[in-house]
Design a protein around this motif. Structure first.
Motif, PDB file in Angstrom:
ATOM      1  N   LEU A 394      48.796  45.244  43.870  1.00 25.96           N
ATOM      2  CA  LEU A 394      48.136  46.322  44.535  1.00 25.96           C
ATOM      3  C   LEU A 394      47.446  47.324  43.646  1.00 25.96           C
ATOM      4  CD1 LEU A 394      46.896  47.631  47.208  1.00 25.96           C
ATOM      5  CD2 LEU A 394      48.875  48.869  47.207  1.00 25.96           C
ATOM      6  N   GLN A 395      48.167  47.519  42.474  1.00 20.29           N
ATOM      7  CA  GLN A 395      47.820  48.515  41.394  1.00 20.29           C
ATOM      8  C   GLN A 395      46.519  47.796  40.428  1.00 20.29           C
ATOM      9  OE1 GLN A 395      48.764  51.533  40.961  1.00 20.29           O
ATOM     10  NE2 GLN A 395      47.230  51.894  39.498  1.00 20.29           N
ATOM     11  N   LYS A 396      46.540  46.602  40.201  1.00 19.61           N
ATOM     12  CA  LYS A 396      45.727  45.773  39.610  1.00 19.61           C
ATOM     13  C   LYS A 396      44.523  45.578  40.249  1.00 19.61           C
ATOM     14  CE  LYS A 396      48.625  42.563  36.924  1.00 19.61           C
ATOM     15  NZ  LYS A 396      48.875  41.023  36.597  1.00 19.61           N
ATOM     16  N   LEU A 397      44.571  45.734  41.846  1.00 24.42           N
ATOM     17  CA  LEU A 397      43.404  45.490  42.554  1.00 24.42           C
ATOM     18  C   LEU A 397      42.582  46.923  42.385  1.00 24.42           C
ATOM     19  CD1 LEU A 397      44.337  43.651  45.761  1.00 24.42           C
ATOM     20  CD2 LEU A 397      42.958  42.978  44.073  1.00 24.42           C
ATOM     21  N   ILE A 398      43.451  48.143  42.640  1.00 24.26           N
ATOM     22  CA  ILE A 398      43.010  49.424  42.486  1.00 24.26           C
ATOM     23  C   ILE A 398      42.272  49.716  41.138  1.00 24.26           C
ATOM     24  CG2 ILE A 398      43.627  51.931  42.572  1.00 24.26           C
ATOM     25  CD1 ILE A 398      45.827  51.181  44.508  1.00 24.26           C
ATOM     26  N   ASP A 399      43.056  49.218  40.028  1.00 20.77           N
ATOM     27  CA  ASP A 399      42.345  49.464  38.802  1.00 20.77           C
ATOM     28  C   ASP A 399      41.086  48.730  38.659  1.00 20.77           C
ATOM     29  OD1 ASP A 399      44.504  50.869  38.257  1.00 20.77           O
ATOM     30  OD2 ASP A 399      45.583  49.490  37.084  1.00 20.77           O
ATOM     31  N   LYS A 400      41.075  47.375  39.106  1.00 24.96           N
ATOM     32  CA  LYS A 400      39.871  46.685  39.045  1.00 24.96           C
ATOM     33  C   LYS A 400      38.715  47.352  39.968  1.00 24.96           C
ATOM     34  CE  LYS A 400      37.922  42.104  39.865  1.00 24.96           C
ATOM     35  NZ  LYS A 400      38.638  40.652  40.269  1.00 24.96           N
ATOM     36  N   GLN A 401      39.175  47.855  41.010  1.00 21.53           N
ATOM     37  CA  GLN A 401      38.069  48.404  41.853  1.00 21.53           C
ATOM     38  C   GLN A 401      37.543  49.676  41.308  1.00 21.53           C
ATOM     39  OE1 GLN A 401      36.637  47.306  44.772  1.00 21.53           O
ATOM     40  NE2 GLN A 401      35.387  48.934  44.911  1.00 21.53           N
ATOM     41  N   GLU A 404      35.131  48.844  38.262  1.00 15.54           N
ATOM     42  CA  GLU A 404      33.777  48.318  38.920  1.00 15.54           C
ATOM     43  C   GLU A 404      32.961  49.321  39.233  1.00 15.54           C
ATOM     44  OE1 GLU A 404      34.923  45.411  41.972  1.00 15.54           O
ATOM     45  OE2 GLU A 404      35.259  43.823  40.740  1.00 15.54           O
ATOM     46  N   GLU A 405      33.718  50.365  40.072  1.00 16.00           N
ATOM     47  CA  GLU A 405      32.970  51.710  40.211  1.00 16.00           C
ATOM     48  C   GLU A 405      32.413  52.513  39.050  1.00 16.00           C
ATOM     49  OE1 GLU A 405      35.369  53.762  42.685  1.00 16.00           O
ATOM     50  OE2 GLU A 405      35.285  52.544  44.448  1.00 16.00           O
ATOM     51  N   ASN A 406      33.102  52.773  38.098  1.00 12.85           N
ATOM     52  CA  ASN A 406      32.933  53.245  36.903  1.00 12.85           C
ATOM     53  C   ASN A 406      31.481  52.536  36.025  1.00 12.85           C
ATOM     54  OD1 ASN A 406      34.953  55.119  37.094  1.00 12.85           O
ATOM     55  ND2 ASN A 406      36.384  54.201  35.806  1.00 12.85           N
ATOM     56  N   GLU A 407      31.710  51.063  36.258  1.00 11.72           N
ATOM     57  CA  GLU A 407      30.484  50.444  35.705  1.00 11.72           C
ATOM     58  C   GLU A 407      29.480  50.569  36.378  1.00 11.72           C
ATOM     59  OE1 GLU A 407      31.794  46.452  35.335  1.00 11.72           O
ATOM     60  OE2 GLU A 407      33.229  46.608  33.835  1.00 11.72           O
ATOM     61  N   GLU A 408      29.434  50.854  37.686  1.00 10.82           N
ATOM     62  CA  GLU A 408      28.113  50.865  38.501  1.00 10.82           C
ATOM     63  C   GLU A 408      27.502  52.024  38.314  1.00 10.82           C
ATOM     64  OE1 GLU A 408      29.270  50.356  42.455  1.00 10.82           O
ATOM     65  OE2 GLU A 408      29.355  48.081  42.273  1.00 10.82           O
TER      66      GLU A 408
END
Length: 434
Positions: A394-401, A404-408
């Motif tokens: 779950l933490q990996k999914l949160i970090d990935k999300q 992605e938001e930072n990149e956007e």
């Protein structure tokens, strides 16, 4: 086969030791069965070996089935089991199989299958589970001796009284193990003193009644007990018990490395050579090395029971392991001690090695419950690991999300319109407006 092995849970070391003890049992049982075949004239050696194999396989089936059950179910089963074993013991006293005309009514015949069953072994398991349940229930409560007497000692004492006339050694062993269990379960020592006093008084009363009514069938075993104790305590020349004499000859003949598998001589003369005195046959054929090897396996099993009790996360689980596991080891020690004349003859078998269906099956029931407790700890550990893995995923999914938001946001910032044109389309107006 491998699918079944993959599905077993619990302490793998206990599984391995139990398997080794069961595997070791085949050679001495096969060898000692010649006494039943050629001396008594009962069946064939291959037939006895196959019968023992069936008992062992059914025993492992019992372990596997019981270790899959939630062990807290045994709390309720012990409550219903007390009146059931009481009825079975009453039936055994009046209709059970007798040995040599004496009141040794310890077995009953199971209908339609022709298998004898020793009811006291089932009573032992039920009593120990019942005591463990009671101690776990009152562990954080204040109670009087009267309350514990009615709820604990009346049913337990009733069962012991029903076992006593035919089997003093089993009664004494069960009572001693109950005292050990309630001491570990922090039962008040003052109350335990009361119980010990009542136990001694009840035994004295039983002996007095036996002297007053010597012809009554319920007291006929008292003379046997007295003779065994007298022969054991008085070292009179040429007055050894016949069984002990032959057992000592077998052990002395074995030496260090033994006579070899199947080469025992005393198996043809020693009564109960495949059950009560099988340890003497093991030493005769495998020597001191074999005898110490068997002793080591039981001590290793005892060590694993201590570890399992320590790891159990509930008081009920700890008491189950102690109440069912420790007596198994003590019974083995008693059997070995009798063979070398450290104790008088008791009739206790060597767990998992001696032949006999009910003794093997009852031992397997106890082992199944113990492994069940260790399986619970294993399941808890697996749940903790699964929870940690889920949290990490779950933490990996949160970090990935978040990534992605930072990149956007970075992309949006880079594409932001910094044009100096105003809405009219004239860039100079934008400058003038500033």
């Amino acid at each position: 086969m491998f699918d079944i092995i993959g599905k077993i849970r619990g302490d793998k070391t206990i599984w391995a030791i139990v398997f080794l003890l069961a595997l070791v049992s085949f050679l001495p049982v096969y060898s000692a069965s010649t006494n039943l075949v050629y001396v008594i004239g009962n069946g064939t050696t291959i037939g006895h070996l196959i019968k023992h194999a069936i008992h062992v396989l059914l025993g492992f089936g019992i372990i596997y089935w019981i270790h899959k059950m939630p062990y807290h179910y045994f709390k309720a089963l012990s409550i219903f089991g007390i009146p059931l074993v009481a009825l079975l013991l009453v039936y055994t006293l009046f209709k059970g199989t007798e040995i040599g005309g004496a009141n040794a009514s310890r077995w009953i015949q199971i209908p339609f299958v022709g298998v004898s069953f020793q009811t006291s072994t089932l009573a032992f398991i039920v009593i120990m589970v019942y005591v463990a349940r009671y101690l776990a229930k009152v562990s954080d409560k204040v109670y009087s001796f009267k309350e514990s007497f009615l709820e604990l000692w009346v049913p337990v004492g009733g069962v012991l009284v029903l076992i006593l006339p035919a089997n003093f050694s089993t009664t004494a062993l069960i009572f001693a193990m109950i005292c050990m269990l309630i001491f570990i379960g922090q039962y008040p020592l003052k109350y335990l003193g009361y119980v010990l006093a009542m136990g001694v008084s009840a035994m004295l009363l039983f002996i007095l009644l036996a002297k007053a009514f010597p012809d009554n069938k319920f007291f006929s075993r008292v003379n046997t007990w007295e003779n065994r104790i007298e022969r054991f305590t008085k070292d009179t020349p040429n007055e050894d018990d016949y069984q002990i004499e032959k057992a000592k000859i077998a052990i002395a003949s074995g030496g260090v490395i033994g006579l070899g598998a199947g080469k025992s001589v005393q198996k043809n003369f020693l009564p109960q050579s495949s059950s009560d005195f099988i340890f003497a046959i093991i030493v005769e054929e495998w020597g001191l090395v074999g005898g110490l090897g068997i002793l080591f396996l039981y001590l290793l099993l005892f060590f694993r029971f201590v570890i399992a009790a320590h790891k159990a996360n509930s008081l009920f689980g700890k008491l189950l392991v102690v109440g069912l596991g420790f007596p198994m080891i003590f019974q083995a020690m008693i059997n070995m001690a009798v063979a070398v004349e450290l104790l008088p003859v008791t009739g206790q078998t060597l767990p998992l090695i001696s032949s006999g269906g009910s003794s093997i099956w009852m031992t397997c029931i106890a082992l199944g419950i113990i492994i069940n407790v260790t399986k619970k700890e294993e399941e808890i550990a697996e749940e903790i690991k699964d929870k940690a893995r889920r949290e990490a995923a779950l933490q990996k999914l949160i970090d990935k999300q978040l990534e992605e938001e930072n990149e956007e946001e970075e992309i949006n910032d880079s594409e932001e319109d910094y044009s100096i044109q105003d809405k009219t389309g004239n860039p100079m107006n934008a400058v003038l407006n500033k």
